[in-house]
Design an enzyme around this catalytic site. Structure first.
Site, short mmCIF file in Angstrom:
data_model
loop_
_atom_site.label_atom_id
_atom_site.label_comp_id
_atom_site.label_asym_id
_atom_site.label_seq_id
_atom_site.Cartn_x
_atom_site.Cartn_y
_atom_site.Cartn_z
N ASN A 388 11.70 51.02 32.14
CA ASN A 388 11.82 50.79 33.58
C ASN A 388 13.18 51.26 34.10
O ASN A 388 13.28 52.34 34.67
CB ASN A 388 11.60 49.31 33.89
CG ASN A 388 11.23 49.07 35.34
OD1 ASN A 388 11.79 49.67 36.24
ND2 ASN A 388 10.27 48.20 35.57
N ASP A 389 14.20 50.47 33.94
CA ASP A 389 15.51 50.79 34.52
C ASP A 389 16.07 52.10 34.00
O ASP A 389 16.81 52.79 34.71
CB ASP A 389 16.50 49.66 34.25
CG ASP A 389 16.09 48.37 34.94
OD1 ASP A 389 15.54 48.45 36.05
OD2 ASP A 389 16.29 47.29 34.36
N VAL A 390 15.75 52.47 32.75
CA VAL A 390 16.35 53.67 32.15
C VAL A 390 15.78 54.96 32.72
O VAL A 390 16.26 56.05 32.39
CB VAL A 390 16.18 53.65 30.61
CG1 VAL A 390 16.91 52.47 30.01
CG2 VAL A 390 14.72 53.64 30.22
N TYR A 428 15.28 44.56 33.49
CA TYR A 428 16.26 43.49 33.38
C TYR A 428 17.14 43.38 34.62
O TYR A 428 17.66 42.31 34.93
CB TYR A 428 17.13 43.71 32.14
CG TYR A 428 18.16 44.80 32.27
CD1 TYR A 428 19.42 44.54 32.78
CD2 TYR A 428 17.86 46.10 31.87
CE1 TYR A 428 20.36 45.54 32.91
CE2 TYR A 428 18.80 47.11 32.00
CZ TYR A 428 20.04 46.82 32.52
OH TYR A 428 20.96 47.82 32.63
#
Length: 462
Positions: A388-390, A428
């Protein structure tokens, strides 16, 4: 004979250095582990030999030997059973044993060496005991938080209480050595040990579960300090060198992980994220395009170059073997396939590398983020599995986003992008992902392993 023993100790130190060097490469990490383990076996053997030739009672050596055998059996049993998704918990528990060992050594030495040891030796003993106690209790709390056994606590209260305890710990030695505290050295040591154990708990409590890998790495560095201090007390060169290696490696890893998330260590330790506006929050509604498996298979049938971006969702679903089978099937169709690994993909650095190695994925297929980021537009198809965030482009475009400045894999540059997710839950950082809204991106909802198996089944029919 003493010269040969010292040479053996020196050889073991070089084996630790070689092991660390090899472990910097996923391809040589296994050899690095074996080399370092061989050095440790040599140290233990030499230590037993010294014990046999000196005045160490045989009963003590027998107890130590039995403890090593029992620890080896338990360690091997636990390591064989642990799942890859729970590897950070295992590392945290192992680190707790190192901190606990330093704590026990400090307490034992304080009972026998108080009157004869000098000020320098006593201070070293205190530092080793303090850091060992913090690493022990902190690692236990970290493992419990990662396992979901401990809920989040109010950050400010825990931080303020922790600062108060730390201040008392810092002041105690000054009060003791200045003669203000009318207690003996053993009693003083027990007071420091108790407060340090409490501080270890308060140190980790405010930190979110997603930041636990950073904390575990930092606690590992603290354990290294405790080991080095114990080595100074015992005048053991191997313990000193090993402690320094562990501490330095843990500290460098902590710094690298913070850089990979574009967060300062202070923000990690206080459990805070940069606050974003509504446009970058998890509450913003997103319009996404959902893709079916037959549609995805059709796109794959025309792709000549495919990138797979694995994330924690791959590990949770235990989809590494299905992913490897998917890769081999594409390669049989003369499609070039690469795995692109983000430094903090999964729960620990190297987590994805080990996971894919378990599925017999060749290291030549693995690419680092920096290695291919400028070439992402050459991929016909980019498959993001559980990340997700990456891969969030807001890290490069939205200054108000909590992830702004975080180095990402530029999956959005791929000609076609498909993201396999269980739901629209955020990562996160708790922010939405603009990648999902882009015209070249579609979402395939479902369990990663089940989805990949269905994709493989349909690819075989084409």
């Amino acid at each position: 004979m003493s010269t040969l023993i010292e040479m053996g100790y020196m050889l073991s130190i070089f084996s630790f250095l070689g092991g660390l060097k090899f472990m910097s490469s996923p391809k040589k990490a296994k050899q690095g582990n074996m080399l370092a383990a061989a050095g440790m076996i040599l140290v233990v053997a030499l230590t037993f030999y010294v014990g046999l030739t000196e005045t160490v009672p045989y009963i003590n050596l027998t107890i130590i030997f039995l403890a090593i055998v029992l620890g080896t059996i338990l360690g091997k049993s636990i390591s064989n059973k642990v799942e890859m998704t729970k590897m950070p918990q295992l590392i945290s528990l192992f680190n707790a044993t190192g901190g606990g060992c330093a704590l026990i050594l400090g307490i034992i030495e304080s009972q026998f060496d108080a009157s004869t040891s000098g000020l320098g030796n006593q201070i070293t003993l205190i530092v080793g005991l303090l850091t060992g106690a913090v690493a022990f209790s902190g690692s236990i709390v970290a493992e419990r938080k990662l396992s979901g056994k401990i809920k989040e606590y109010k950050t400010k209260a825990a931080i303020l209480f922790g600062r108060s305890v730390l201040l008392v710990i810092v002041l105690l030695p000054f009060l003791y050595f200045s003669g203000v505290l009318p207690i003996g050295f053993p009693a003083f040591i027990f007071a420091v040990a108790g407060l340090s154990l409490l501080y270890g708990v308060l140190f980790v409590l405010p930190i979110g579960g997603a930041d636990m890998p950073v904390v575990i790495s930092l606690l590992n560095a603290i354990t290294g300090v405790a080991t080095a201090c114990a080595g100074i007390v015992y005048n053991n060169k191997v313990m000193i060198a090993g402690g320094i290696f562990v501490s330095a490696a843990g500290l460098f890893l902590t710094i690298l992980m913070c850089r990979a998330m574009n967060r300062s260590l202070l923000k990690v330790l206080t459990g805070t994220f940069k606050k974003g506006n509504k446009s970058s929050s998890a509450e913003a509604e997103q319009v996404v395009r959902e893709l079916s498996i037959p549609e995805m298979v059709m796109q794959l049938s025309f792709a000549k170059k495919v990138a797979i971006v694995p994330g924690y969702g791959l590990a949770v679903a235990q989809a590494q073997h299905a992913c490897a089978q998917f890769q081999h099937l594409l390669e049989e169709r003369e499609t070039e396939v690469h795995y692109i690994i983000h430094p903090v993909a999964g729960r620990m650095p190297g987590h994805m590398n080990v996971l894919l190695a378990e599925a017999k994925v060749d290291y030549s297929n693995l690419k680092e983020m920096d290695e291919v980021n400028d070439e992402m537009d050459t991929y016909d198809f980019v498959l993001v599995i559980g990340a997700n965030d990456v891969v969030n482009p807001m890290a490069e475009t939205d200054e108000d986003s909590a992830v702004y400045g975080m180095p990402i894999i530029r999956a959005y540059r791929g000609k076609q992008v498909v993201v396999i997710k269980r739901s629209m839950n955020t990562g996160y950082a708790g922010v939405s992902n603009r990648l999902f809204e882009m015209e070249n991106c579609a979402l395939l909802f479902g369990d990663a392993k089940d989805s990949l198996q269905q994709i493989i089944g349909q690819l075989k029919m084409i």
